[in-house]
Scaffold this motif. Structure first.
Motif, PDB file in Angstrom:
ATOM      1  N   VAL A  85      29.803  40.005  -3.789  1.00  8.03           N
ATOM      2  CA  VAL A  85      28.682  39.061  -3.850  1.00  8.03           C
ATOM      3  C   VAL A  85      29.171  37.678  -4.284  1.00  8.03           C
ATOM      4  CG1 VAL A  85      26.461  38.558  -4.930  1.00  8.03           C
ATOM      5  CG2 VAL A  85      27.019  40.903  -4.252  1.00  8.03           C
ATOM      6  N   ASP A  86      29.934  37.633  -5.358  1.00  2.00           N
ATOM      7  CA  ASP A  86      30.487  36.334  -5.749  1.00  2.00           C
ATOM      8  C   ASP A  86      31.497  35.867  -4.695  1.00  2.00           C
ATOM      9  OD1 ASP A  86      29.713  37.649  -8.565  1.00  2.00           O
ATOM     10  OD2 ASP A  86      29.597  35.482  -8.710  1.00  2.00           O
ATOM     11  N   GLY A  87      32.180  36.830  -4.082  1.00  2.00           N
ATOM     12  CA  GLY A  87      33.116  36.480  -3.006  1.00  2.00           C
ATOM     13  C   GLY A  87      32.396  35.798  -1.856  1.00  2.00           C
ATOM     14  N   SER A 144      18.366  31.988  -6.939  1.00  2.00           N
ATOM     15  CA  SER A 144      19.290  33.120  -6.760  1.00  2.00           C
ATOM     16  C   SER A 144      20.156  33.315  -7.994  1.00  2.00           C
ATOM     17  CB  SER A 144      20.180  32.896  -5.536  1.00  2.00           C
ATOM     18  OG  SER A 144      19.388  32.787  -4.383  1.00  2.00           O
ATOM     19  N   GLU A 145      20.591  32.206  -8.571  1.00  2.00           N
ATOM     20  CA  GLU A 145      21.409  32.307  -9.789  1.00  2.00           C
ATOM     21  C   GLU A 145      20.591  32.948 -10.915  1.00  2.00           C
ATOM     22  OE1 GLU A 145      24.549  31.556  -9.793  1.00  2.00           O
ATOM     23  OE2 GLU A 145      24.865  30.059  -8.223  1.00  2.00           O
ATOM     24  N   ILE A 146      19.325  32.568 -10.996  1.00  2.00           N
ATOM     25  CA  ILE A 146      18.470  33.055 -12.079  1.00  2.00           C
ATOM     26  C   ILE A 146      18.144  34.537 -11.896  1.00  2.00           C
ATOM     27  CG2 ILE A 146      16.213  32.780 -13.192  1.00  2.00           C
ATOM     28  CD1 ILE A 146      18.391  30.462 -13.434  1.00  2.00           C
ATOM     29  N   GLU A 185      33.910  28.133 -11.644  1.00  2.00           N
ATOM     30  CA  GLU A 185      33.608  29.365 -12.372  1.00  2.00           C
ATOM     31  C   GLU A 185      33.540  30.584 -11.462  1.00  2.00           C
ATOM     32  OE1 GLU A 185      31.286  27.042 -15.934  1.00  2.00           O
ATOM     33  OE2 GLU A 185      30.086  28.041 -14.412  1.00  2.00           O
ATOM     34  N   GLU A 186      33.192  30.357 -10.204  1.00  2.00           N
ATOM     35  CA  GLU A 186      32.996  31.504  -9.319  1.00  2.00           C
ATOM     36  C   GLU A 186      34.283  32.284  -9.074  1.00  2.00           C
ATOM     37  OE1 GLU A 186      30.306  32.848  -8.624  1.00  2.00           O
ATOM     38  OE2 GLU A 186      28.782  31.304  -8.729  1.00  2.00           O
ATOM     39  N   SER A 187      35.423  31.612  -9.069  1.00  2.00           N
ATOM     40  CA  SER A 187      36.635  32.370  -8.761  1.00  2.00           C
ATOM     41  C   SER A 187      36.945  33.351  -9.904  1.00  2.00           C
ATOM     42  CB  SER A 187      37.814  31.452  -8.457  1.00  2.00           C
ATOM     43  OG  SER A 187      38.005  30.556  -9.504  1.00  2.00           O
ATOM     44  N   ASP A 220      27.352  32.138 -17.240  1.00  2.00           N
ATOM     45  CA  ASP A 220      27.707  31.140 -16.216  1.00  2.00           C
ATOM     46  C   ASP A 220      26.614  31.033 -15.157  1.00  2.00           C
ATOM     47  OD1 ASP A 220      30.184  30.656 -17.319  1.00  2.00           O
ATOM     48  OD2 ASP A 220      31.326  31.754 -15.795  1.00  2.00           O
ATOM     49  N   GLU A 221      26.111  32.184 -14.713  1.00  2.00           N
ATOM     50  CA  GLU A 221      25.124  32.161 -13.623  1.00  2.00           C
ATOM     51  C   GLU A 221      23.871  31.407 -14.077  1.00  2.00           C
ATOM     52  OE1 GLU A 221      26.544  32.843 -11.127  1.00  2.00           O
ATOM     53  OE2 GLU A 221      27.608  34.743 -11.111  1.00  2.00           O
ATOM     54  N   ALA A 222      23.453  31.636 -15.310  1.00  2.00           N
ATOM     55  CA  ALA A 222      22.298  30.894 -15.824  1.00  2.00           C
ATOM     56  C   ALA A 222      22.627  29.398 -15.845  1.00  2.00           C
ATOM     57  CB  ALA A 222      21.928  31.384 -17.217  1.00  2.00           C
ATOM     58  N   MET A 262      25.521  33.974   1.532  1.00  2.00           N
ATOM     59  CA  MET A 262      25.234  32.733   0.818  1.00  2.00           C
ATOM     60  C   MET A 262      23.921  32.867   0.066  1.00  2.00           C
ATOM     61  SD  MET A 262      23.709  30.020   3.508  1.00  2.00           S
ATOM     62  CE  MET A 262      24.726  30.112   4.938  1.00  2.00           C
ATOM     63  N   TYR A 263      23.670  31.949  -0.818  1.00  2.00           N
ATOM     64  CA  TYR A 263      22.496  32.083  -1.663  1.00  2.00           C
ATOM     65  C   TYR A 263      21.250  31.453  -1.041  1.00  2.00           C
ATOM     66  CZ  TYR A 263      25.125  33.933  -5.553  1.00  2.00           C
ATOM     67  OH  TYR A 263      25.867  34.728  -6.379  1.00  2.00           O
ATOM     68  N   ALA A 264      21.447  30.653  -0.005  1.00  2.00           N
ATOM     69  CA  ALA A 264      20.297  30.050   0.652  1.00  2.00           C
ATOM     70  C   ALA A 264      20.283  30.548   2.088  1.00  2.00           C
ATOM     71  CB  ALA A 264      20.393  28.539   0.588  1.00  2.00           C
TER      72      ALA A 264
HETATM   73 FE   LIG Z   1      26.508  33.943  -8.308  1.00  2.00          FE
END
Ligand SMILES: [Fe+2]
Ligand SMILES: [Fe+2]
Ligand SMILES: [Fe+2]
Lengths: 330, 251
Positions: free
Chosen positions: A144-146, A60-62, A173-175, A90-92, A1-3
């Motif tokens: 990672v996106d998974g 994390s997205e940035i 968007e992630e899928s 998309d990530e931005a 996860m990102y956090a």
């Molecule tokens: Fe991401």
């Protein structure tokens, strides 16, 4: 996860009886599946935790633009270049939605940015790993996106309205991100000997760091218990990690690649794969700043910010002039 | 005729390819998040346009080459882009000035191509012109905002304009290829676009408090392929590396 490793401020979860009426009403609303909105009363700890969590996610997205940006100029076909550009864009955008969500809690994007740049706030450990071959673009999308999806899908039901709504947009968007990654892996794993080698090498390097994305075991953590009571965390780290492994192993088999874990095997009784924990010493090293790319990533973000100062100042000065001219004309 | 058309389509496709590549170098390094998004979006549009132009070029050539083959397997002397677009990014101001100068020409070019006698050319131009209209708007706003911003931003934009100005003239030069396109009603005479271009620049530079350089000297050699700058070769080594190193692979 990102956090990862969000420490809450509470000392354990209070029972409804221990709460004052205001807090009790707040908790009961969450328990009933209601949403908390920016203007609603909320406990200080809830606000602080959310700021940290959403901020870390946004950062994390940035920073996450960098490892993939590393291959945009070397993408092997025009289509792959376009897909990768769209993904990084998309990530931005995700970063932008999340900063907006955080701002509803009373911080500014500039404050959060300064805390990222000074190293005070963290971003996901995964983005401190280098992307070394084109297959890494596959591994990042797939794993990672998974892993991010695994964490973010349940967060669409999180108690804080703006965060939940940001997650809904992001998950859509992630899928696509994960699919394009797996698609790269398919091409590589079924390609020439050199491509297969790149694909296996990418899986070898990203498997452990991907498992770390869920954070260390939090089964006995008071912090996690509080976050779960507040519904800003929906599942335990181990639960999500297991789910991730269960999903990825058959996908790796389908690719004809070997997951770099000799003890990985299906456990009939549990109905899950048994797997080896990632190297948690390495994880804590990365958090401390000793990952392979921590220095470069922060340097790159700081340079972008510093080099961009004249641009931001210039555009603001122009906007102020325009406002003044408009006022004078009225 | 088909040789000339092939050349012409390579010019269009190589411009968008090379500029798209340059803009994509910004990814993750822009001054603000909104710019990261906008730059990635611009690059994405340009790469999409490249595929259309170069696929059509390959079709016209009839030698079995598609857009990827043309993009990744030609060397410097076969590239037909303007020298302007291969110039390095420099600072953000230089990138946006390059974008503005190109977009101003590009949109006029595409609008003219929408009336092309070649239906495929007209269709690509029509689709591209929608995207480029937005590119030009954004580049104009940025040039005006930074030109008429702080003293520093003004000075940087003026320096960018002075530096890039010698690459403007090439957009309006003509050769055999252009003459053949004009005869066939496929593309406009490059010189015919100049008055509208100059008028737009005058308006924008007035608003931006920037001064157009007096000297109209223009470097040449990009669209003819006769003499590119040293920068293009370095770009190609990066862009084409995977395809060149693993020629038997599909991606
Ligand atoms: Fe991401
Ligand atoms: Fe994302
Ligand atoms: Fe993503």
């Amino acid at each position: 996860m990102y956090a990862q490793m969000i420490k809450s401020t509470g000392e354990g979860v209070k029972s409804l009886e221990e709460m004052d009426p205001q807090e009790r009403a707040f908790q009961e609303r969450i328990n009933a599946g209601g949403k908390i909105e920016p203007k609603d009363w909320m406990p200080d700890g809830y606000r602080k935790n959310l700021i940290r969590q959403i901020g870390q996610h946004a950062h994390s997205e940035i920073v996450g633009q960098l490892p993939e940006g590393n291959w945009i100029t070397r993408a092997p076909t025009l289509e792959r270049k376009a897909i990768l550009l769209a993904k990084v864009q998309d990530e931005a955008g995700h970063g932008l939605y999340l900063y907006c969500a955080a701002e509803t809690l009373g911080v500014t994007r500039d404050q959060l940015t300064r805390d990222l740049l000074s190293g005070k706030m963290k971003y996901s450990s995964i983005f401190n790993y280098p992307t070394l071959t084109w297959a890494d673009m596959g591994a990042v999308g797939w794993l990672v996106d998974g892993a991010a999806i695994m964490n973010q899908v349940p967060l669409q039901r999180t108690s804080y309205g703006p965060y939940a709504r940001a997650m809904v947009r992001i998950c859509k968007e992630e899928s696509f991100h994960q699919r394009q990654g797996y698609d790269i892996m398919m091409k590589m794993a079924n390609g020439t000997a050199a491509q297969k080698k790149m694909a296996q090498d990418a899986l070898n390097r990203f498997w452990g760091p991907a498992l770390m994305m869920f954070g260390p075991s939090d089964e006995n953590s008071v912090h996690s218990a509080q976050s779960m009571a507040w519904k800003i965390k929906m599942n335990s780290n181990d639960e999500l990690r297991q789910k991730f492994v269960d999903e990825c192993v058959p996908q790796a088999e389908y690719l004809g690649l070997t997951v770099p874990d000799p003890d990985l095997k299906w456990n009939e009784e549990r109905g899950h794969y048994d797997f080896t924990q990632p190297d948690w010493d390495e994880f804590f090293d990365v958090l401390k700043g000793n990952g392979p790319c921590n220095t470069e990533r922060l340097e790159a973000r700081n340079k972008a910010w510093d080099d961009g100062a004249w641009v931001r100042d210039g555009l603001m000065a122009h906007a102020a002039k325009k406002r003044a001219a408009k006022l004078a004309a009225e | 005729m088909s040789d000339h058309l092939f050349e012409y389509l390579c010019r269009m496709g190589d411009n968008t390819l090379v500029l798209g590549h340059r803009v994509s170098e910004w990814c993750g390094h822009a001054p603000v998040l909104e710019e990261d998004i906008a730059l990635a979006n611009t690059a994405l549009d340009l790469i999409g346009q490249t595929t259309l132009w170069l696929d059509l070029a390959g079709e016209v050539e009839g030698a079995g080459r598609d857009a990827d083959k043309l993009a990744f397997h030609r060397d410097v002397w076969d590239f037909r882009n303007l020298l302007l677009v291969e110039q390095p990014n420099g600072d953000f101001g230089q990138t946006m000035m390059r974008q503005f100068l190109f977009d101003a020409w590009h949109l006029l070019q595409l609008k003219a191509l929408m009336g092309s006698s070649n239906a495929q050319v007209a269709a690509i131009a029509e689709k591209s012109s929608k995207e480029v209209t937005y590119h030009l708007e954004r580049a104009t706003d940025t040039v005006v905002g930074l030109g008429d911003g702080t003293e520093e931003s003004h000075n940087r934009m003026q320096a960018a304009l002075d530096k890039l100005w010698p690459y403007v003239g090439e957009m309006f030069t003509s050769d055999d290829v252009d003459a053949a396109m004009v005869d066939a009603g496929i593309a406009p005479d490059p010189a015919s676009l100049r008055p509208a271009f100059d008028a737009l620049l005058d308006d924008v530079f007035t608003a931006a408090t920037l001064v157009k350089p007096q000297d109209d000297f223009g470097h040449k050699g990009g669209k003819s392929g006769k003499r590119h700058t040293e920068h293009l070769g370095h770009m190609l080594t990066q862009m084409q590396w995977l395809q060149r190193a693993y020629p038997d692979a599909t991606w």
